[in-house]
Structure formats: C-alpha cells, structure tokens
Design a protein around this motif. Structure first.
Motif, mmCIF file in Angstrom:
data_model
loop_
_atom_site.group_PDB
_atom_site.id
_atom_site.type_symbol
_atom_site.label_atom_id
_atom_site.label_comp_id
_atom_site.label_asym_id
_atom_site.label_seq_id
_atom_site.Cartn_x
_atom_site.Cartn_y
_atom_site.Cartn_z
ATOM 1 N N GLU A 15 0.830 -1.200 0.000
ATOM 2 C CA GLU A 15 0.000 0.000 0.000
ATOM 3 C C GLU A 15 0.868 1.256 0.000
ATOM 4 O O GLU A 15 1.931 1.286 0.618
ATOM 5 C CB GLU A 15 -0.895 0.033 1.255
ATOM 6 N N TYR A 17 1.051 5.331 0.968
ATOM 7 C CA TYR A 17 0.470 6.294 1.894
ATOM 8 C C TYR A 17 1.043 7.661 1.616
ATOM 9 O O TYR A 17 2.103 7.786 1.000
ATOM 10 C CB TYR A 17 0.804 5.898 3.345
ATOM 11 N N ASP A 105 -10.897 11.709 -1.506
ATOM 12 C CA ASP A 105 -12.232 11.326 -1.027
ATOM 13 C C ASP A 105 -12.161 10.954 0.442
ATOM 14 O O ASP A 105 -11.104 10.573 0.943
ATOM 15 C CB ASP A 105 -12.744 10.096 -1.798
ATOM 16 N N PRO A 107 -12.395 8.595 3.562
ATOM 17 C CA PRO A 107 -12.014 7.178 3.591
ATOM 18 C C PRO A 107 -13.198 6.279 3.885
ATOM 19 O O PRO A 107 -14.111 6.653 4.608
ATOM 20 C CB PRO A 107 -11.007 7.115 4.744
ATOM 21 N N VAL A 111 -9.507 0.432 5.390
ATOM 22 C CA VAL A 111 -8.708 0.309 4.165
ATOM 23 C C VAL A 111 -7.503 -0.536 4.515
ATOM 24 O O VAL A 111 -6.736 -0.177 5.399
ATOM 25 C CB VAL A 111 -8.225 1.692 3.667
ATOM 26 N N ALA A 116 -10.656 3.777 9.703
ATOM 27 C CA ALA A 116 -10.829 5.063 9.033
ATOM 28 C C ALA A 116 -10.363 6.240 9.878
ATOM 29 O O ALA A 116 -9.933 7.252 9.336
ATOM 30 C CB ALA A 116 -12.298 5.250 8.656
ATOM 31 N N LEU A 119 -7.154 7.789 8.941
ATOM 32 C CA LEU A 119 -7.032 8.235 7.562
ATOM 33 C C LEU A 119 -7.706 9.573 7.338
ATOM 34 O O LEU A 119 -8.792 9.818 7.840
ATOM 35 C CB LEU A 119 -7.659 7.199 6.622
ATOM 36 N N ARG A 120 -7.030 10.434 6.590
ATOM 37 C CA ARG A 120 -7.633 11.708 6.207
ATOM 38 C C ARG A 120 -8.495 11.503 4.962
ATOM 39 O O ARG A 120 -9.477 12.188 4.751
ATOM 40 C CB ARG A 120 -6.521 12.706 5.925
ATOM 41 N N GLY A 121 -8.090 10.563 4.145
ATOM 42 C CA GLY A 121 -8.837 10.306 2.920
ATOM 43 C C GLY A 121 -8.034 9.432 1.984
ATOM 44 O O GLY A 121 -6.929 8.996 2.307
ATOM 45 N N ILE A 122 -8.629 9.175 0.829
ATOM 46 C CA ILE A 122 -7.981 8.387 -0.210
ATOM 47 C C ILE A 122 -7.854 9.289 -1.434
ATOM 48 O O ILE A 122 -8.844 9.833 -1.915
ATOM 49 C CB ILE A 122 -8.838 7.150 -0.588
ATOM 50 N N ILE A 132 -3.247 6.466 0.277
ATOM 51 C CA ILE A 132 -3.950 6.568 1.550
ATOM 52 C C ILE A 132 -3.339 7.731 2.329
ATOM 53 O O ILE A 132 -2.161 7.699 2.677
ATOM 54 C CB ILE A 132 -3.818 5.248 2.339
#
Length: 153
Positions: A15, A17, A105, A107, A111, A116, A119-122, A132
């Motif tokens: 992944e 990030y 977007d 999250p 993920v 979530a 995470l700030r977003g994807i 990520i």
C-alpha cells in the motif's frame, strides 16, 4: 480544480500512503533505536537525531499490520505533531507529488485493515493508483502524544 497539496509518498507492504510535506521534518535511514520500557509495543524506542531525542513508532505495528524486518529501503519519516517530533518507520519513502485536494475522497470504514479514524482520505492519482492519506493527529492520539512527550523529556 481545488488547491494542490505536496505529499511525501511512502509504502507499507503493497500500500502507498501520503503525509503532507509541511508536516515532515526529515527522512532518515534507519539508525540504532534505544528501547524505552513500559511503552506500547508499536513504540520502538528513541533515536538521537542531531542532538534531539525523537520517539520512533513502527507504523506497521500501529496499524496492526504484520511487522517485518527492516530492509535497505526502510526509512524513518520524522513528522511534527504539535510541539512533538515523532519518527515513523516505513518500508520505503518513494516520492514527493502534488495532489489536487479535489481528488481526495473521504475514507471508507476500513482500508487494508486500517481503521478510518487514522485516515484523512484516499487520493485518486489516476491509472487506478490510490494513495492513503494519513490523519497524523489520530495516528498519534492524545494519550500517546502525552506518553511520547514524557519520553522526550
């Protein structure tokens, strides 16, 4: 088009990030880490970085991913969260890119096994590539920041 944000891209396993460049102080090769007793398992210890004691967190451990042995590509990304500098062990730090904030977007709930809240977003980067975006204030929640501040002191 929205604003652009500069992001450092790093990898944990397969992944990718991202952390905003303005939160990153430096990226270092792995150096010997001094273990600190009575800390969470993912807090690996501290390093002396140019005279500053920096707590080191294994992001794999933080996200409940399988921990692996460091490699030649492993790096410590030192970030600033409030008044505290913290180093994250990552598998590799690959790139600095500009991301249009409109392409980020919210999250989904989970993920790659990561909750979530971390995470700030994807960010959608095109050609099916997803990045990520970490929410640093959650990756280091308030209790941990207090614990890390005590390590620094």
């Amino acid at each position: 088009m929205g604003e652009e944000v500069k992001v450092i891209v790093f990898a944990l396993g397969n992944e990718e990030y991202g952390i905003e460049v303005d939160k990153v102080r430096t990226i270092e090769r792995l150096s010997p880490i001094t273990r600190v007793p009575k800390t969470a398992a993912f807090i690996k210890g501290v390093i002396n970085l140019r005279g500053v004691v920096v707590p080191i967190i294994d992001l794999r451990g933080r996200f409940n991913l399988t921990e692996t042995q460091p490699t030649e590509n492993s790096r410590i990304i030192v970030v600033a969260v409030g008044e505290i500098e913290v180093g994250f062990i990552v598998d590799s730090a690959n790139d600095v890119i500009d991301i249009d904030t409109d392409s980020i977007d919210l999250p989904p709930e989970i993920v790659g096994g990561i909750k979530a809240k971390y995470l700030r977003g994807i960010a959608k980067l095109g050609e099916g590539r997803l990045l990520i975006m970490l929410n640093l204030s959650e990756v280091l929640n308030k209790n941990e920041i207090v614990q890390l501040a005590q390590i620094e002191a």
